[in-house]
Design an enzyme around this catalytic site. Structure first.
Site, mmCIF file in Angstrom:
data_model
loop_
_atom_site.group_PDB
_atom_site.id
_atom_site.type_symbol
_atom_site.label_atom_id
_atom_site.label_comp_id
_atom_site.label_asym_id
_atom_site.label_seq_id
_atom_site.Cartn_x
_atom_site.Cartn_y
_atom_site.Cartn_z
ATOM 1 C CD GLU A 1 0.177 4.109 15.789
ATOM 2 O OE1 GLU A 1 1.154 4.805 15.547
ATOM 3 O OE2 GLU A 1 -0.984 4.461 15.541
ATOM 4 C CG HIS B 1 -4.378 5.629 13.250
ATOM 5 N ND1 HIS B 1 -4.999 6.321 14.259
ATOM 6 C CD2 HIS B 1 -3.054 5.873 13.372
ATOM 7 C CE1 HIS B 1 -4.072 6.979 14.953
ATOM 8 N NE2 HIS B 1 -2.880 6.719 14.438
ATOM 9 C CB SER C 1 4.473 9.775 22.594
ATOM 10 O OG SER C 1 3.154 10.259 22.796
ATOM 11 C CD GLU D 1 -5.620 9.796 15.433
ATOM 12 O OE1 GLU D 1 -5.412 10.069 14.250
ATOM 13 O OE2 GLU D 1 -4.826 10.075 16.362
ATOM 14 C CG ASN E 1 -0.549 8.991 10.654
ATOM 15 O OD1 ASN E 1 -1.127 9.617 9.756
ATOM 16 N ND2 ASN E 1 -1.191 8.422 11.667
ATOM 17 C CD1 TRP E 2 3.451 13.862 7.915
ATOM 18 C CD2 TRP E 2 2.868 15.043 6.099
ATOM 19 N NE1 TRP E 2 4.598 14.256 7.278
ATOM 20 C CE2 TRP E 2 4.267 14.985 6.159
ATOM 21 C CE3 TRP E 2 2.271 15.724 5.036
ATOM 22 C CZ2 TRP E 2 5.086 15.589 5.204
ATOM 23 C CZ3 TRP E 2 3.074 16.329 4.077
ATOM 24 C CH2 TRP E 2 4.477 16.261 4.168
ATOM 25 C CE LYS E 3 -1.773 10.879 14.244
ATOM 26 N NZ LYS E 3 -2.126 10.644 15.627
ATOM 27 N N GLY F 1 -0.244 10.757 20.729
ATOM 28 C CA GLY F 1 -0.403 12.199 20.877
ATOM 29 C C GLY F 1 -0.374 12.701 22.305
ATOM 30 N N GLY G 1 3.559 10.274 14.462
ATOM 31 C CA GLY G 1 2.538 11.271 14.157
ATOM 32 C C GLY G 1 3.105 12.673 14.306
ATOM 33 N N GLY G 2 2.811 13.296 15.452
ATOM 34 C CA GLY G 2 3.166 14.695 15.698
ATOM 35 C C GLY G 2 4.581 15.094 15.286
HETATM 36 P P1 PGA Z 1 1.975 10.490 17.746
HETATM 37 O O1 PGA Z 1 0.966 9.678 16.796
HETATM 38 O O2 PGA Z 1 3.386 10.161 17.269
HETATM 39 O O3 PGA Z 1 1.609 11.911 17.571
HETATM 40 O O4 PGA Z 1 1.762 9.984 19.128
HETATM 41 C C1 PGA Z 1 1.242 8.393 16.341
HETATM 42 C C2 PGA Z 1 0.112 7.901 15.481
HETATM 43 O O5 PGA Z 1 -1.053 8.165 15.799
HETATM 44 O O6 PGA Z 1 0.338 7.258 14.434
#
Ligand code: PGA
Length: 220
Positions: free
Chosen positions: A146, A97, A183, A99, A9-11, A152, A204-205
């Site tokens: 999640e 998600h 994470s 977010e 997930n590149w956001k 994050g 994500g990250g």
């Molecule tokens: P993260 O994000 O791996 O940076 O914790 C995961 C996500 O939000 O899908």
């Protein structure tokens, strides 16, 4: 060997130039032994088309997905990208998600609309939940657990707790696969994917670095 979904997930990261640099580097790796793993990259809308062309041309075993979908079909909805448009470029879409729930006020009703329109158009939703209590619309086959505290922060859930929560999600809902997200790193991915009930990870990250993302795939 169980099937695993490894999702990036590149956001809201990566311009076209950066995305092509990423995929060019990623394509140097040897994917031959990764048969049971479905590799899915979910970049911003703006780079989907260019990545789709690159993946097709180089015959990479990488599937594409979007991070959002309009709850409406094509029409006068300024700024929206609809499911039919996404399906031309990819097969998956992340829906719900935290977010999007928190920053854009997406509620259960809207998420249900998004799931329905995604499925009608042949897209596979990857539906994110924060725990057992989150409501999962009918038709969803892939869920990602999640917990917000793990996103994050560098502080993942414990694999034991993630496995327990995922067990309960599977008990209550008729979903086939449940992934863990929050994470995830090359170092800890195996502690999650080796758990009986965890069917992959949403990253994500760590997915923004092609070397790290490949290591996550390899170590899963
Ligand atoms: P993260 O994000 O791996 O940076 O914790 C995961 C996500 O939000 O899908």
């Amino acid at each position: 060997m169980k099937k695993l979904f490894i999702v990036a997930n590149w956001k809201s990261y990566e311009t076209n130039f950066e995305a092509i640099q990423w995929i060019a580097k990623f394509s140097d790796y040897n994917f031959a032994t990764l048969n049971n793993k479905e590799i899915i990259v979910c970049p911003p809308f703006t780079v989907l088309s260019e990545l789709a062309t690159y993946i097709r041309k180089n015959k990479l075993p990488v599937r594409l997905g979007a991070q959002n979908v309009s709850p409406f079909p094509k029409g006068a909805h300024t700024g929206e990208v609809n499911a039919e448009e996404i399906k031309v470029l990819g097969d998956y879409v992340i829906i719900g998600h935290s977010e999007r729930r928190n920053e854009f006020g997406e509620d259960d009703e809207m998420l249900k609309q998004k799931v329905n329109i995604a499925i009608e158009n042949g897209l596979m939703p990857i539906f994110c939940v924060q725990g057992v209590e989150t409501c999962i619309p009918e038709g969803v086959e892939i869920v990602a657990y999640e917990p917000v505290f793990a996103i994050g922060t560098g502080k993942p859930d414990t694999p034991e707790n993630a496995n327990d929560v995922i067990g309960k999600i599977k008990e209550i809902n008729s979903v086939e696969y449940v992934l863990y997200g929050g994470s995830v790193t090359p170092e800890n991915v195996d502690s999650f994917t080796s758990k009986k009930l965890i069917d992959g990870v949403l990253v994500g990250g760590a997915s923004l670095d092609p070397d790290k993302f490949f290591k996550i795939i390899e170590n899963s």
